[in-house]
Scaffold this active site. Structure first.
Site, PDB file in Angstrom:
ATOM      1  N   GLU A  56       0.806  -1.222   0.000  1.00 12.77           N
ATOM      2  CA  GLU A  56       0.000   0.000   0.000  1.00 12.77           C
ATOM      3  C   GLU A  56       0.843   1.276   0.000  1.00 12.77           C
ATOM      4  OE1 GLU A  56      -3.615   0.540   2.105  1.00 12.77           O
ATOM      5  OE2 GLU A  56      -4.089  -1.587   2.202  1.00 12.77           O
ATOM      6  N   HIS A 295      -2.592  -1.439  10.008  1.00  8.23           N
ATOM      7  CA  HIS A 295      -2.070  -2.771  10.304  1.00  8.23           C
ATOM      8  C   HIS A 295      -0.827  -2.610  11.179  1.00  8.23           C
ATOM      9  CE1 HIS A 295      -3.935  -5.684   7.219  1.00  8.23           C
ATOM     10  NE2 HIS A 295      -4.592  -4.554   7.090  1.00  8.23           N
TER      11      HIS A 295
END
Length: 432
Positions: A56, A295
């Site tokens: 990402e 995360h």
């Protein structure tokens, strides 16, 4: 030739989903820069890594900053760019020299009509990086870094079939690289829980082992029992990297949502895990006071066996296990093809045909309404344009997108059937 930048025999590896969505991720630039600074200038040797796989990283400016500040500590770097709107968000920073790279884009990767999801447009992929020997005599490492299709809800919105097909492609590449003599490591945000079908494909068909499970053995905590632990215990003993209440971006999530989605899966025939931890759990200082990503990162230290010592192949799973995986995958794909594909194709085709008929009707009607009130013809023309554009768009999706997805699913079905036939005929000779 061994790398001058790696002094030890073991490899310290970090995988981290950085949540770098432009205009969507909050404090994206500040967080990504903090991650880059921490990688470039670790506080101690426990925060120093030999290979870093990130997901990402979707903005060029974030990669440029990472590339700039990390170039001294990680002289070998690669950012993968294929995609329609942006790249797949994958990059690798390494102290070990890179010998070769390639990007495999998943053929089954969401629906182009779900533009608000973004998975299809960014080109979710497997970024394969092959390294030189990091230590004399050791096998060269092949690192497979990926961010698989995300689940967005229950039922059709879960995209479980897409992830299962992506896992199948993963397993094929893993098996080829293993046969080519590489020590294979599969990392990333795989968006798959340990009991899921993709996970079974990784471990049973791909022949990989979960480094966290190998290290924890009988102390492995099943996913169903994670909710009974405190948030701290979920991270420390359960390896939770996603939806932890310790993460400021997920602090309102129920305890049942905490899970492991970020992995380092290894070839047990030539790789031994020595240590594993959940990292990057701290928060940024004021005024941000937020976690570095939605995360947590996953760290593992690995020892790669010397070349030739992996001759005795470990057979982790029986033919019956593989057969069960094949049947489950075929069932998953068949259900999608017989339910979702006809529904998607049917209503888009109907919309296209009705749009053409309505547009023809409105062209006729505009002659009459313009005689009653001239300004109404403007509204009719605008409505006609909207109906025409949306109808043609759905027609293209029906004719190209849905058909392409259906044929790609048929290809997976044929590949699984081929593997199933081979298994039946040669199960006693198949080695992993």
């Amino acid at each position: 030739m061994a790398s001058e930048h790696v002094k030890r025999e073991s490899i310290r590896l970090l995988t981290f989903n950085t949540w770098g969505l432009k205009l969507v991720s909050k404090f994206r630039k500040q967080r990504l820069r903090a991650i880059a600074d921490k990688l470039a200038e670790p506080q101690d040797e426990n925060d120093d890594y030999d290979i870093v796989a990130l997901q990402e990283v979707w903005c060029e400016e974030d990669w440029e900053y990472l590339d700039q500040v990390c170039r001294k500590r990680y002289p070998f770097r690669r950012f993968f760019k294929a995609g329609i709107i942006s790249g797949p968000g994958l990059c690798v920073l390494s102290k070990v020299p890179i010998s070769e790279t390639f990007l495999y884009r998943f053929p089954i990767n969401g629906r182009p009509s779900a533009f608000f999801r973004g998975d299809w447009f960014v080109g979710k992929s497997i970024a394969v990086t092959m390294f030189q020997q990091h230590h004399p005599g050791a096998l060269p490492i092949a690192l497979l870094n990926s961010h698989m299709h995300a689940p967005y809800g229950h039922g059709d919105a879960s995209y479980s079939t897409h992830r299962a097909c992506q896992a199948w492609d993963f397993a094929k590449i893993v098996r080829m690289l293993k046969k080519a003599g590489f020590a294979v490591i599969q990392v990333g945000d795989l968006n798959s829980k340990p009991e899921s079908l993709p996970y079974k494909i990784f471990t049973i068909e791909g022949g990989l082992s979960d480094s966290w499970n190998v290290l924890h053995g009988e102390k492995i905590i099943p996913t169903q029992q994670l909710e009974r632990l405190s948030p701290e215990e979920q991270v420390l003993h359960g390896g939770v990297t996603c939806n932890s209440r310790l993460n400021t971006w997920r602090k309102e999530r129920p305890m049942t949502d905490a899970c492991r989605l970020d992995y380092a899966l290894i070839d047990p025939n030539c790789i031994i895990p020595l240590d594993a931890k959940v990292k990057f759990t701290e928060t940024l200082p004021p005024p941000l006071r937020c976690s570095l990503s939605d995360h947590f990162a996953y760290f593992v230290e690995l020892k790669v066996r010397p070349r030739g010592s992996q001759s005795d192949k470990l057979e982790l799973h029986s033919a019956a296990h593989r057969e069960a995986v094949y049947k489950e995958l075929l069932s998953e794909v068949n259900h999608y093809r017989t339910h979702t594909i006809p529904f998607q194709a049917g209503w888009r085709k109907l919309h296209f045909i009705l749009s053409i008929l309505i547009v023809i009707g409105m062209h006729v009607a505009i002659v009459f309404v313009s005689n009653v009130a001239g300004w109404s013809s403007v509204l009719f023309l605008f409505a006609t344009s909207v109906i025409l554009v949306t109808g043609l768009l759905n027609g293209l999706i029906w004719a190209l997108g849905v058909r392409s997805e259906s044929r790609a699913l048929q290809e997976v079905t044929l590949e699984v059937k081929d593997a199933y036939v081979y298994l039946k005929d040669h199960a006693h000779n198949d080695q992993y």
